[in-house]
Scaffold this active site. Structure first.
Site, short mmCIF file in Angstrom:
data_model
loop_
_atom_site.label_atom_id
_atom_site.label_comp_id
_atom_site.label_asym_id
_atom_site.label_seq_id
_atom_site.Cartn_x
_atom_site.Cartn_y
_atom_site.Cartn_z
CG ASP A 1 -1.99 1.01 1.22
OD1 ASP A 1 -2.12 1.73 0.21
OD2 ASP A 1 -2.70 1.11 2.24
CE LYS B 1 -3.62 4.94 1.02
NZ LYS B 1 -3.09 3.96 1.99
CG ASP C 1 6.82 12.60 -6.76
OD1 ASP C 1 6.91 13.43 -7.67
OD2 ASP C 1 7.40 12.73 -5.66
O1 S5P Z 1 -8.91 5.52 1.95
C1 S5P Z 1 -8.18 4.69 2.47
C2 S5P Z 1 -7.23 3.98 1.73
C3 S5P Z 1 -6.46 2.99 2.36
S1 S5P Z 1 -5.49 1.97 1.37
N1 S5P Z 1 -8.31 4.39 3.79
C4 S5P Z 1 -7.54 3.46 4.43
O2 S5P Z 1 -7.74 3.23 5.63
N2 S5P Z 1 -6.57 2.77 3.73
C5 S5P Z 1 -5.63 1.81 4.39
O3 S5P Z 1 -6.39 0.71 4.88
C6 S5P Z 1 -4.88 2.38 5.60
O4 S5P Z 1 -3.63 2.91 5.21
C7 S5P Z 1 -4.71 1.16 6.48
O5 S5P Z 1 -3.56 0.43 6.12
C8 S5P Z 1 -5.93 0.30 6.18
C9 S5P Z 1 -7.08 0.48 7.16
O6 S5P Z 1 -6.69 0.04 8.44
P1 S5P Z 1 -7.71 0.06 9.68
O7 S5P Z 1 -6.85 -0.28 10.84
O8 S5P Z 1 -8.29 1.43 9.76
O9 S5P Z 1 -8.75 -1.00 9.39
#
Ligand code: S5P
Length: 250
Positions: A92, A94, A97
């Site tokens: 992940d 993200k 750039d």
């Molecule tokens: O919009 C987003 C995109 C991502 S990839 N919201 C998110 O929460 N994530 C990722 O999903 C975030 O970086 C984390 O690794 C995971 C959610 O984790 P949780 O602990 O909140 O369930």
């Protein structure tokens, strides 16, 4: 998008990329649409969790830059578990750039993401050409819409991100909190069965909500699993809730 909910079998027929095919095939064979986000610091802990929950997931999502002792050996061991338990590795990162910088971040540095990841996340903020640098082998998942309060990914941004994603042959789907065109796979984070938010802007929904309202394809669960007293038991619970919600809404 006013599109009917497709089954995984129907979605499989629309896929042209080997990674999106593989994801759906794993989902069907293991009856799971769960991606576990193992956002923990120690590689040993990630390997232990991967072993415990590997049977119940389609992929493990990592943030390699969270891991304090990231190493080639860790990658080697994780790939071994992934092969035995049949799941994919999703970094992940993200990316956000210009293409040239993203290419160096993707291939180089400490993490050498292109050596081991099956999927990566990328923003589309730098435009279409910035995504070409990931090549055709990896499955790119773009960030079309974020789960957090006050995100800047409004309708206008999202529709432009989806347009670009639909055109790119290496993009297999998007991270979003709403419906997508059927050719793109929808990955939805912010899924938790007991919490509705955290204290840092995250907003959570249940598996039922994201399958019924967004027609998601894959739920991404972080703290709901890795922070649980018994992560294996919770992975099974999210797997079952996710599959039940899929069957009910397809
Ligand atoms: O919009 C987003 C995109 C991502 S990839 N919201 C998110 O929460 N994530 C990722 O999903 C975030 O970086 C984390 O690794 C995971 C959610 O984790 P949780 O602990 O909140 O369930």
């Amino acid at each position: 998008f006013s599109v009917p909910r497709l089954t995984y079998e129907e979605k499989l027929k629309l896929q042209n990329h080997p990674i999106s095919k593989k994801l759906i095939e794993i989902a069907l064979s293991k009856k799971t649409n769960l991606i576990a986000s193992l956002d923990t610091y120690k590689s040993e802990e990630i390997l232990k969790l991967a072993d415990q929950i590997g049977d119940f997931i389609v992929a493990i999502k990592l943030h390699a830059d969270i891991i304090t002792d990231f190493s080639e050996n860790f990658v080697y061991e994780l790939k071994k578990i992934a092969a035995i338990k049949n799941f994919l590795l999703f970094e992940d990162r993200k990316f956000g750039d210009i293409g040239n910088t993203q290419q160096m971040q993707f291939n180089g540095g400490v993490y050498k993401i292109s050596d081991w990841a099956d999927l990566v996340t990328s923003h589309v903020i730098a435009g279409e050409e910035s995504l070409q640098v990931f090549g055709e082998e990896i499955g790119v998942v773009t960030i079309a819409e974020m789960s957090s309060k006050g995100t800047l990914t409004d309708e206008n941004y999202k529709s432009k991100a989806i347009n670009i994603s639909s055109k790119m042959s290496n993009v297999i789907g998007c991270v979003a909190q709403s419906k997508l065109p059927p050719s793109l796979l929808l990955f939805t984070p912010g899924v938790n069965l007991t919490e509705s938010e955290d204290s840092k802007g995250q907003q959570f929904n249940t598996p039922e909500k994201v399958f019924s309202d967004y027609h998601t394809d894959f739920i991404i669960v972080g703290r709901g699993i890795y922070r649980a007293k018994n992560p294996e038991q919770e992975a099974i619970r999210y797997k079952e809730e996710g599959w039940k919600a899929y069957l009910k809404n397809c």
